[in-house]
Design an enzyme around this catalytic site. Sequence first.
Site, PDB file in Angstrom:
ATOM      1  N   ARG A   1       0.925  -1.251   0.099  1.00 19.90           N
ATOM      2  CA  ARG A   1       0.042  -0.018  -0.030  1.00 19.90           C
ATOM      3  C   ARG A   1       0.920   1.393   0.283  1.00 19.90           C
ATOM      4  NH1 ARG A   1      -3.504  -3.002   3.739  1.00 19.90           N
ATOM      5  NH2 ARG A   1      -5.134  -3.724   2.547  1.00 19.90           N
TER       6      ARG A   1
ATOM      7  N   GLU B   1       4.813 -10.237  15.928  1.00 17.32           N
ATOM      8  CA  GLU B   1       4.261 -10.724  17.123  1.00 17.32           C
ATOM      9  C   GLU B   1       4.675 -12.217  17.215  1.00 17.32           C
ATOM     10  OE1 GLU B   1       0.119 -10.651  19.599  1.00 17.32           O
ATOM     11  OE2 GLU B   1       0.289  -9.525  17.666  1.00 17.32           O
TER      12      GLU B   1
END
Length: 181
Positions: free
Chosen positions: A67, A104
């Site tokens: 993006r 994560e």
Amino acid sequence: MASNSGMKADQLKQLIREIPDFPKKGILFYDITTLLKDKVGFATLIDRFSEHYVDQKVDLVLGMEARGFIFAPALAYRLNAGFVPVRKPGKLPAECVKYDYALEYGTNSLEIHKDAIQPGQRVLIVDDLLATGGTAEATAKLATSLGGEIVGLGFVVELDFLKGRDKLKEYEVMSLLRYDK
């Protein structure tokens, strides 16, 4: 650089579609595609970025896959700067520099052409979203490893509650729209 559109942040936020439970249950996804297709909304984004950075003497605008590729070239054009793509491994054809960073759960990597930035060039990093800050931090480290001077990092949306800005304390960070949920 005068803005050709007068949309305010709350008007821009109204153009963003909120999708609950995407990509998984419990996540509220801010879908900017509905903002991008609005010609005044998209122009406002580029105008606001341009107004913020026009006096910064930017040489290169870096956009992260995918993006960041939407905003960085348009902004580079407006700032009379070059555009440099930062990609996932194996996508760039010439010799690359790679940076691995923690997620994560697991790791990810980004690459940039080794000759994309010359020492001392002033670099602006732009992406759609600042969440945990890992991708932005990795991109900044890639740019500085090639001798780039980071002018700042600009984001369309920042999710304040994920505290991504904390990883970027040594840089000037600007977000057009901020969310606290």
